[in-house]
Design a protein around this motif. Structure first.
Motif, PDB file in Angstrom:
ATOM      1  N   GLU B 376      75.388  18.950 -39.360  1.00 45.16           N
ATOM      2  CA  GLU B 376      75.972  17.675 -38.938  1.00 45.16           C
ATOM      3  C   GLU B 376      76.834  17.826 -37.691  1.00 45.16           C
ATOM      4  O   GLU B 376      76.742  17.026 -36.756  1.00 45.16           O
ATOM      5  CB  GLU B 376      76.808  17.093 -40.088  1.00 45.16           C
ATOM      6  N   GLU B 380      76.048  15.974 -34.094  1.00 49.47           N
ATOM      7  CA  GLU B 380      76.993  15.035 -33.505  1.00 49.47           C
ATOM      8  C   GLU B 380      77.424  15.521 -32.116  1.00 49.47           C
ATOM      9  O   GLU B 380      77.482  14.732 -31.164  1.00 49.47           O
ATOM     10  CB  GLU B 380      78.205  14.875 -34.425  1.00 49.47           C
ATOM     11  N   TYR B 392      79.641   7.855 -33.254  1.00 48.15           N
ATOM     12  CA  TYR B 392      78.673   8.924 -33.528  1.00 48.15           C
ATOM     13  C   TYR B 392      78.782   9.316 -34.987  1.00 48.15           C
ATOM     14  O   TYR B 392      79.896   9.364 -35.543  1.00 48.15           O
ATOM     15  CB  TYR B 392      78.979  10.167 -32.697  1.00 48.15           C
ATOM     16  N   THR B 393      77.678   9.631 -35.606  1.00 48.15           N
ATOM     17  CA  THR B 393      77.739  10.194 -36.952  1.00 48.15           C
ATOM     18  C   THR B 393      76.469  11.013 -37.202  1.00 48.15           C
ATOM     19  O   THR B 393      75.472  10.860 -36.484  1.00 48.15           O
ATOM     20  CB  THR B 393      77.907   9.115 -38.032  1.00 48.15           C
ATOM     21  N   GLY B 412      71.109  11.812 -36.959  1.00 45.66           N
ATOM     22  CA  GLY B 412      72.335  11.510 -36.244  1.00 45.66           C
ATOM     23  C   GLY B 412      72.166  10.185 -35.543  1.00 45.66           C
ATOM     24  O   GLY B 412      71.043   9.747 -35.294  1.00 45.66           O
ATOM     25  N   CYS B 514      73.433   7.082 -42.775  1.00 48.79           N
ATOM     26  CA  CYS B 514      73.878   6.845 -41.389  1.00 48.79           C
ATOM     27  C   CYS B 514      74.181   5.368 -41.195  1.00 48.79           C
ATOM     28  O   CYS B 514      75.184   4.994 -40.571  1.00 48.79           O
ATOM     29  CB  CYS B 514      72.785   7.257 -40.397  1.00 48.79           C
ATOM     30  N   ARG B 517      77.481   4.201 -42.640  1.00 50.55           N
ATOM     31  CA  ARG B 517      78.629   4.603 -41.813  1.00 50.55           C
ATOM     32  C   ARG B 517      78.735   3.715 -40.579  1.00 50.55           C
ATOM     33  O   ARG B 517      79.828   3.317 -40.175  1.00 50.55           O
ATOM     34  CB  ARG B 517      78.483   6.062 -41.391  1.00 50.55           C
TER      35      ARG B 517
END
Lengths: 578, 578
Positions: B376, B380, B392-393, B412, B514, B517
């Protein structure tokens, strides 16, 4: 958990692990490339590969094809598939390789339209059966005039991509075809003089619908009107019961399969027969030589190197199509090459000059008798037979060329009056039926250039509604066929045609012509409906009009009646003129 | 034109034409399956295959990879591509087969995550070069500690799928890497102790954009932060001029390539360098054995037959992963099989019993250290480096299994404020970047399960607009990666991942996380914007409010000022609480 120490490879340690991968191993691991990604598709692919081979063999031998497809469920997820044909049979020595070696066959190295082209399909089906059930492929074959048939059991040795023969016997087998009863009266089975039967047992699943064996066989019969096809599927008692209940529940029509109470062989599940519509075997397409304009430099060099001809000039005129002795001389002169030079000793520079000279020379298009289209009449007849509709049309385009390979496209269209055909609604996308070299393509429509071409046509101009970039909506079936000496499929499973621009262009032209004809029909229908509406409206007023005129002009009753008649005649005439 | 008489084949005449098809011949004719369907794609595919191999070799040897890609235009439609790496080099005897034999390599027969898996790619690129230009593939390779390098020219004998060696020399070549100048100051070239350089000349086309070599290399650098990559393309003078004009016209940014005035080698077109972001070679994934639950009956039978173990029990525990001695015994008992039986002599019935027993036995999932996710944090960071955005995630899912093969997915997301990033607009579909085993996938997005999964997620729930069944719209880049010991691609060109339901499900879960989030971020941003708007409104009225209060309560000017301050503080607090 402790992590294992990392092994650091060197050039030498890596070298020790390099090894050859057999093509069987490759496709075993990549079996989704061959159409064996799921149990349902596996069943369809197996039937398809066997039927394609049977049809090719019959046609090459000039035999009117008779094919029987029998699917027997042997366990919950296991099926035994047998396909029998009345083709010329296969000589004993060839049987193991044809059925248990990938990339083996007679069709790859020639330029001629045929259903099979790779030499992979039927061996892959056998390999899949072997992988999932551990059983062998059983082949029975009888050639014309021979006293006995051969019965051979084979498996693939996947490490070597070579057949392992498990049984090899003489047998007195004859290909027998059982036909469906006609008007309830049983028909005697037919025995052929030669033929082949292949039996494969595999993990599979049987599901009806658009992607089923039933659908494949039905479409196959439509585009092969010279084929007599017998079909039955014998389910286990449990599966048959589920089927029956499912069918009642969903009210789906039984396409072809029937239900057995006893799953044992020799049971009396009746056969379904697709009778042939013509006794004419289609014209056998001719084999052609490569066209010089479709040959790359490296290929040209290899062809010259392997040429049996003694001079470059002879090599050009003998190994290629559309190159006469005179043209060959012209090419040599343009390349500043001695036409009497030995073709096997041409240097790199000279080949390049030759390659350029060929590109600059005008040549006739490749000969087109290597293609055998279905034809507009047959397409329209096929659609009329299968689809209830209001308007039918078909277009066969002239042959043309992609990458040096001749091909042609044809299309047919059936448009139903909304409500007339329960399968076709105005709100849903049209149904697209795809065919390549007379083989129905059921899967991977989204990846196919036929789909792309159909979506690229502006159907709104022809009176249909169409979401942007998609197939149009409407109660319509669209049938598209491509015939080529080499159909470029997007994968070995041969389910979608690759996006060559020349092919997409031809497809679009063909579909546009169909669209224009549809548009004329729809316009006319609309105008007629409009006129009809007006006419009914007018008719309503004619008596009042006549009455009014009678009052004004002070006419007699008799005159009024005559007037009504005249007005009707006038209306009739106007109506006809619209 | 008179029609040639129809040749009617017999079983015997057909047998005479059956022959083996070499895998090279097959793929030469079907080169679109390998990614060589058009000149532009051919260039990208060649670079991709060579870079993938170089990266795999470096990582296996634990070397921090340094790769240089040089593309030199030699004629209007011809390019010479050279890829040099600082990998362990290749021992002389292996070079011809690795570069001029399809289906040859070290990666196919093991279960371990790597970029290459088929043993086709680089030989196919060489074959394409040979086909289109008649030239050979040139390999320079130096192994660590050896006094000289090997310089070998090879071609494929496509009829046999075997290399033909045209030149084989010792050479004092060293892999050299030229780097882009830093702050205008030239950097000295670096020489490596070992490495390989492969050069292929081919018909090709260079076009910038989303499907170009530039894009491939850029994405490659993003997902391989340990890679130092040098790149330049040297165009002919004419092409460079066209390029320059086109670029000025379209105002497209030059991604990497520079323009040469002289197309001769030794020119001074500068290099572009993607510097490495970490000096850490990724953890080397472990090789695993097949998991019993992913093995079909036929495969089980073959594995037992080829087992080096003396007993069935030992074969089960040694040849498979997650089968202890105890579990092996349990399986044998369940199958009513003597655990001491010789595995090579198991009968068909017994194998079936064993197969059933395995299916009924609970086993641990396959070990997962065979996979090396990007992670991750790295995803990112990669997105932050490359894409100007607001949010961003990244999500890396736990590994799971399809058909017995371990795999994991990660994704991502970078979401830009509308207007902040000129490349991303709110009205267009989001940009989906796909990766498999750290390799960027540029072509055939429509056929990929990643696309399907992304379109299947209900993005409306997360605050994006989305046409039915399509990718959502918005200023967003979505990056998706699948890592597996065997990525099931839809074709040999490895551009799209096949639609295995397990894979699509995992992808959807990952994208939904994703999405959730993103939704939290978008909600918060919307709420803040709303509060901000209210606050500004309130601020406007505070002085009037204070004045009013002053009049009513008969306050002093000082009190009024204090009141304004208090009101502001109150507003501030309320604002922060929202």
């Amino acid at each position: 958990m402790r992590k294992k120490p990392m092994v650091q490879e060197t050039a030498e340690s890596l070298a020790g692990r390099q090894r050859e991968i057999s093509v069987s191993e490759f496709f075993l691991k990549n079996r989704h490339l061959l159409g064996f990604d799921n149990p349902r598709k596996a069943l369809m692919t197996t039937v398809k590969e066997a039927v394609d081979n049977a049809l090719d063999a019959c046609e090459e031998a000039g035999i009117l094809p008779q094919i029987s497809v029998e699917i027997q469920q042997t366990a919950d997820t296991r099926f035994r598939v047998s396909i029998t044909d009345n083709g010329p049979g296969i000589v004993r020595a060839q049987i193991p390789k044809i059925f248990a070696k990938l990339l083996y066959g007679s069709k790859f190295h020639r330029l001629r339209m045929s259903r099979g082209q790779q030499g992979i399909g039927i061996s892959a089906a056998g390999m899949y059966g072997q992988l999932t059930t551990g059983t062998s492929t059983r082949i029975l074959s009888r050639t014309k005039g021979s006293k006995t048939a051969h019965a051979i059991d084979v498996q693939i040795d996947t490490r070597k991509n070579m057949p392992t023969i498990l049984k090899d016997e003489e047998s007195d087998w004859h290909p027998v075809f059982y036909q469906a009863a006609i008007d309830g009266k049983p028909v005697e089975p037919v025995t052929a003089k030669s033929g082949t039967c292949v039996t494969i047992e595999m993990e599979a699943a049987y599901v009806r619908g658009r992607l089923s064996v039933d659908e494949y066989l039905k479409q196959c019969a439509v585009v092969n009107p010279h084929l007599q096809l017998h079909y039955r599927i014998v389910l286990t008692r449990a599966a048959a019961r589920d089927e029956e209940e499912g069918r009642k529940g969903s009210k789906a029509k039984a396409a072809a399969a029937e239900v057995a109470e006893e799953p044992a062989p020799g049971n009396d599940v009746p056969w379904t027969t697709f009778l042939r519509a013509t006794n004419q075997v289609p014209d056998q397409p001719q084999e052609i030589k490569p066209h010089p304009h479709g040959v790359e430099l490296g290929m040209l060099m290899q062809m010259l190197k392997n040429s049996p001809a003694r001079t470059v000039r002879a090599a050009l005129s003998q190994d290629f199509s559309r190159v006469s002795e005179k043209t060959a001389l012209e090419i040599c002169e343009r390349a500043k090459l001695n036409p009497k030079a030995n073709p096997t000793r041409i240097a790199h520079q000279e080949s390049e000059a030759l390659f350029k000279a060929i590109a600059e020379t005008k040549l006739m298009r490749p000969p087109m008798d290597c293609l055998s289209p279905i034809g507009e009449a047959a397409i329209e007849a096929g659609l009329r037979k299968e689809i209830v509709a209001d308007f039918y049309t078909a277009v066969t385009r002239s042959p043309t060329v992609y990458r040096g390979n001749p091909f042609l496209v044809e299309a047919g269209l059936a448009y139903a009056k909304p409500g007339d055909n329960a399968d076709l609604t105005a709100e849903e996308p049209i149904r697209l039926m795809r065919f390549a070299n007379r083989v129905p393509l059921l899967y991977m429509a989204g990846a196919c250039s036929m789909n792309k071409a159909a979506a690229s046509v502006n159907w709104k101009a022809y009176g249909l509604s169409q979401p942007r970039g998609s197939l149009p909506l409407g109660p319509m079936v669209l049938m598209v066929h491509i015939a080529s000496v080499w159909v470029p499929f997007t994968s070995e499973s041969k389910e979608a045609v690759a996006h060559y621009p020349e092919i997409i262009k031809e497809l679009a032209f063909c579909l546009q012509e169909c669209g224009r004809r549809l548009s004329v029909f729809l316009h006319k229908r609309q105008r007629l409906a409009e006129a009809d509406r007006k006419r009914q409206y007018m008719e309503l007023y004619i008596p009042h009009l006549a009455l009014g005129l009678k009052d004004i002009l002070d006419l007699k009753d008799r005159d009024e009646q005559a007037l009504v008649k005249q007005l009707h005649t006038l209306l009739e005439r106007t109506h006809l003129e619209t």
